[in-house]
Scaffold this motif. Structure first.
Motif, short mmCIF file in Angstrom:
data_model
loop_
_atom_site.label_atom_id
_atom_site.label_comp_id
_atom_site.label_asym_id
_atom_site.label_seq_id
_atom_site.Cartn_x
_atom_site.Cartn_y
_atom_site.Cartn_z
N TRP A 83 0.83 -1.20 0.00
CA TRP A 83 0.00 0.00 0.00
C TRP A 83 0.87 1.26 0.00
O TRP A 83 1.99 1.24 0.50
CB TRP A 83 -0.90 0.03 1.24
CG TRP A 83 -1.91 -1.08 1.25
CD1 TRP A 83 -1.68 -2.39 1.56
CD2 TRP A 83 -3.29 -0.98 0.93
NE1 TRP A 83 -2.84 -3.12 1.46
CE2 TRP A 83 -3.85 -2.27 1.08
CE3 TRP A 83 -4.12 0.08 0.55
CZ2 TRP A 83 -5.19 -2.54 0.85
CZ3 TRP A 83 -5.46 -0.18 0.33
CH2 TRP A 83 -5.99 -1.47 0.48
N LEU A 84 0.31 2.30 -0.57
CA LEU A 84 0.94 3.61 -0.56
C LEU A 84 -0.02 4.62 0.03
O LEU A 84 -1.24 4.47 -0.07
CB LEU A 84 1.34 4.07 -1.97
CG LEU A 84 2.42 3.27 -2.70
CD1 LEU A 84 2.60 3.80 -4.12
CD2 LEU A 84 3.73 3.31 -1.95
N ARG A 85 0.53 5.64 0.62
CA ARG A 85 -0.27 6.74 1.14
C ARG A 85 0.29 8.03 0.57
O ARG A 85 1.46 8.36 0.78
CB ARG A 85 -0.21 6.74 2.67
CG ARG A 85 -1.13 7.73 3.34
CD ARG A 85 -1.12 7.52 4.84
NE ARG A 85 -1.84 8.58 5.54
CZ ARG A 85 -1.94 8.63 6.88
NH1 ARG A 85 -1.36 7.69 7.63
NH2 ARG A 85 -2.60 9.64 7.44
N ARG A 86 -0.54 8.74 -0.17
CA ARG A 86 -0.10 9.97 -0.83
C ARG A 86 -0.74 11.18 -0.14
O ARG A 86 -1.97 11.25 0.00
CB ARG A 86 -0.45 9.98 -2.31
CG ARG A 86 -0.08 11.26 -3.02
CD ARG A 86 -0.17 11.14 -4.53
NE ARG A 86 0.09 12.41 -5.19
CZ ARG A 86 0.37 12.54 -6.48
NH1 ARG A 86 0.44 11.45 -7.25
NH2 ARG A 86 0.58 13.72 -7.00
N VAL A 87 0.11 12.11 0.27
CA VAL A 87 -0.35 13.32 0.94
C VAL A 87 0.02 14.52 0.08
O VAL A 87 1.20 14.79 -0.16
CB VAL A 87 0.28 13.46 2.35
CG1 VAL A 87 -0.22 14.73 3.01
CG2 VAL A 87 -0.04 12.24 3.20
N ASP A 88 -0.99 15.23 -0.41
CA ASP A 88 -0.78 16.43 -1.22
C ASP A 88 -1.22 17.65 -0.42
O ASP A 88 -2.36 17.72 0.05
CB ASP A 88 -1.57 16.36 -2.52
CG ASP A 88 -1.07 15.27 -3.44
OD1 ASP A 88 0.15 15.01 -3.44
OD2 ASP A 88 -1.90 14.66 -4.15
N GLY A 89 -0.31 18.61 -0.28
CA GLY A 89 -0.63 19.81 0.47
C GLY A 89 -0.26 21.06 -0.29
O GLY A 89 -0.06 21.03 -1.52
N ASP A 90 -0.14 22.15 0.42
CA ASP A 90 0.16 23.44 -0.19
C ASP A 90 1.62 23.48 -0.63
O ASP A 90 2.52 23.75 0.15
CB ASP A 90 -0.12 24.56 0.82
CG ASP A 90 0.01 25.94 0.21
OD1 ASP A 90 0.09 26.03 -1.03
OD2 ASP A 90 0.04 26.93 0.96
N GLY A 91 1.85 23.18 -1.90
CA GLY A 91 3.20 23.29 -2.46
C GLY A 91 4.03 22.04 -2.39
O GLY A 91 5.24 22.09 -2.66
N PHE A 92 3.44 20.88 -2.04
CA PHE A 92 4.24 19.66 -1.96
C PHE A 92 3.39 18.43 -2.22
O PHE A 92 2.16 18.46 -2.13
CB PHE A 92 4.89 19.54 -0.58
CG PHE A 92 3.92 19.18 0.51
CD1 PHE A 92 3.67 17.84 0.82
CD2 PHE A 92 3.23 20.16 1.21
CE1 PHE A 92 2.75 17.51 1.81
CE2 PHE A 92 2.32 19.83 2.20
CZ PHE A 92 2.08 18.50 2.50
N SER A 93 4.07 17.32 -2.52
CA SER A 93 3.42 16.03 -2.64
C SER A 93 4.35 15.00 -2.00
O SER A 93 5.53 14.91 -2.36
CB SER A 93 3.17 15.67 -4.10
OG SER A 93 2.57 14.39 -4.21
N ALA A 94 3.82 14.25 -1.03
CA ALA A 94 4.63 13.26 -0.31
C ALA A 94 3.99 11.88 -0.47
O ALA A 94 2.78 11.72 -0.37
CB ALA A 94 4.71 13.62 1.17
N VAL A 95 4.84 10.86 -0.73
CA VAL A 95 4.36 9.50 -0.90
C VAL A 95 5.03 8.60 0.15
O VAL A 95 6.26 8.64 0.31
CB VAL A 95 4.67 8.98 -2.31
CG1 VAL A 95 4.20 7.52 -2.45
CG2 VAL A 95 4.02 9.85 -3.37
N PHE A 96 4.21 7.81 0.85
CA PHE A 96 4.69 6.92 1.90
C PHE A 96 4.34 5.48 1.56
O PHE A 96 3.30 5.22 0.96
CB PHE A 96 4.02 7.25 3.24
CG PHE A 96 4.28 8.64 3.76
CD1 PHE A 96 5.23 8.84 4.76
CD2 PHE A 96 3.57 9.73 3.27
CE1 PHE A 96 5.46 10.11 5.27
CE2 PHE A 96 3.80 11.01 3.77
CZ PHE A 96 4.75 11.20 4.77
N THR A 97 5.18 4.53 1.94
CA THR A 97 4.76 3.14 2.00
C THR A 97 4.03 2.97 3.33
O THR A 97 4.33 3.66 4.31
CB THR A 97 5.95 2.17 1.94
OG1 THR A 97 6.83 2.45 3.04
CG2 THR A 97 6.71 2.32 0.63
#
Length: 388
Positions: free
Chosen positions: A266-280
């Motif tokens: 599984w992946l967890r993608r967090v998109d916010g103000d000015g960034f995109s972060a992807v986690f396992t």
């Protein structure tokens, strides 16, 4: 061809550095005598020349005085004709053949300027907007100062001034900076009188600025051997700590999506103000580990303060370079180390206007993390940190 262009840029900078050091026979703060001598030099040029504009036209009037435009720059005077009696209030130089104080000229690099005007704050510790380079003397008898105006790592101006409160005089030379190079030289205060109170207030303002140290300039050099390789400590920067970041640090005002890879992971993608972060992560979004972080806003800084909109040479001069080989076709250059064996740095000069810088480090836990910087027309358009 792109490789040749970059090489020419770096070599030109090194040559200017040598010239700058040779010119730096003076040491210490810029003095009133030096500033007045430069002003006298420009007066002589103006007296010997002929304005290219019509100083009597309405558009020649400005807050600085009447503009008289010459091939070497613009002089602002109290009349529409340059005579021995004319008082010059300010001037702007944009001709690289006209040298200023200590031979500083258009296209000089910021580092070269600092080489000929020594200061006690070489890393420019200050605020994100300003930093004091030096302040000597006192508010009553007179003082000299140097300061920078900036937007983060992007210096917009370097001001060197001298003040004599008793005489109500302050003259300042401002180097306008673009892409870490001098683009214009402005001098002001030549015919203006200031009160001792105002000059004292300026001194104390500068003194207060010198006590601020929340932001500093990232070391950079035209000599790549003077710089550090990209390393594990670079993974901690103003936006986050890459190795310890978890989704919750980004707050609630984000888009948080759980992605099933259909293979048990599984992946967890967090998109916010000015960034995109992807986690396992696991199927609930727990045990999250950051594997990719992309900066999408020019307001955010990455490792060594790289920022969207930077120029290629500005970023290249923040990391070690010049130790590896260039491919036969000139499209790839190993900056340090051995490609494929962390740590290493790699520059790719692709076809057209695209270029890439890659820096890979190995952490104590054994992970390999890459900083990927992509450029179009030498301008940084993509910043991504990801685990290989």
């Amino acid at each position: 061809m792109m490789r040749k262009i970059i090489t020419v840029i770096l070599l030109a900078g090194i040559l200017m550095a040598c010239c700058g050091m040779a010119a730096g026979a003076e040491s210490g703060p810029v003095t009133m005598e030096e500033l007045e001598a430069f002003a006298g030099q420009i007066r002589e040029l103006a007296l010997a020349g002929k304005p290219m504009n019509d100083p009597r036209a309405e558009d020649a009037e400005s807050e600085d005085g009447i503009a008289l435009q010459y091939a070497f720059g613009t002089v602002y005077a109290d009349r529409a004709e340059m005579t021995e009696e004319a008082r010059i209030g300010a001037f702007m130089i944009m001709d690289r053949d006209v040298s200023g104080v200590r031979d500083i000229a258009i296209d000089w690099d910021v580092n070269h300027v600092m080489a000929v005007i020594p200061c006690g704050n070489p890393d420019m510790s200050g605020t994100r907007e300003r930093a004091l380079l030096y302040l000597t003397g006192d508010p009553d008898k007179g003082y000299q100062y140097g300061a920078v105006e900036r937007d983060g790592q992007r210096i917009s101006a370097m001001e060197y001034g001298a003040a004599e409160p008793a005489g109500g005089k302050r003259i300042a030379m401002t180097l306008q900076i673009s892409g870490d190079g001098v683009s214009a030289i402005r001098m002001e205060g030549l015919a203006e009188s200031q009160s001792p109170e105002d000059l004292s207030a300026l001194y104390h303002e500068l003194e207060a600025l010198g006590k601020k140290t929340s932001y500093a300039r990232v070391p950079r050099s035209l000599n790549g051997a003077e710089l550090e390789i990209f390393q594990e400590s670079d993974l901690d920067f103003s936006a986050l700590s890459y190795q310890t970041a978890i989704p919750e640090i980004f707050g609630d005002n984000v888009e948080d999506v759980l992605i099933d890879n259909d293979d048990g992971t599984w992946l967890r993608r967090v998109d916010g103000d000015g960034f995109s972060a992807v986690f396992t992560c696991d199927e609930t979004g727990g045990d999250a580990e950051l594997i990719s972080y992309t900066i999408l806003s020019e307001d955010l800084e990455g490792p060594r303060a790289v920022r969207l909109g930077d120029l290629f040479h500005e970023d290249m001069q923040r990391f070690r370079f010049g130790e590896g080989d260039v491919s036969g076709d000139g499209t790839r250059e190993v900056l340090y180390g051995r490609e494929g064996e962390a740590p290493y740095g790699l520059a790719e000069y692709g076809s057209g206007d695209e270029m890439t810088l890659r820096y890979v480090t190995k952490t104590l836990s054994g992970q390999e993390v890459e900083l990927l910087l992509r450029y179009e027309n030498t301008v940084l358009t993509e910043i991504t940190l990801h685990t290989l």
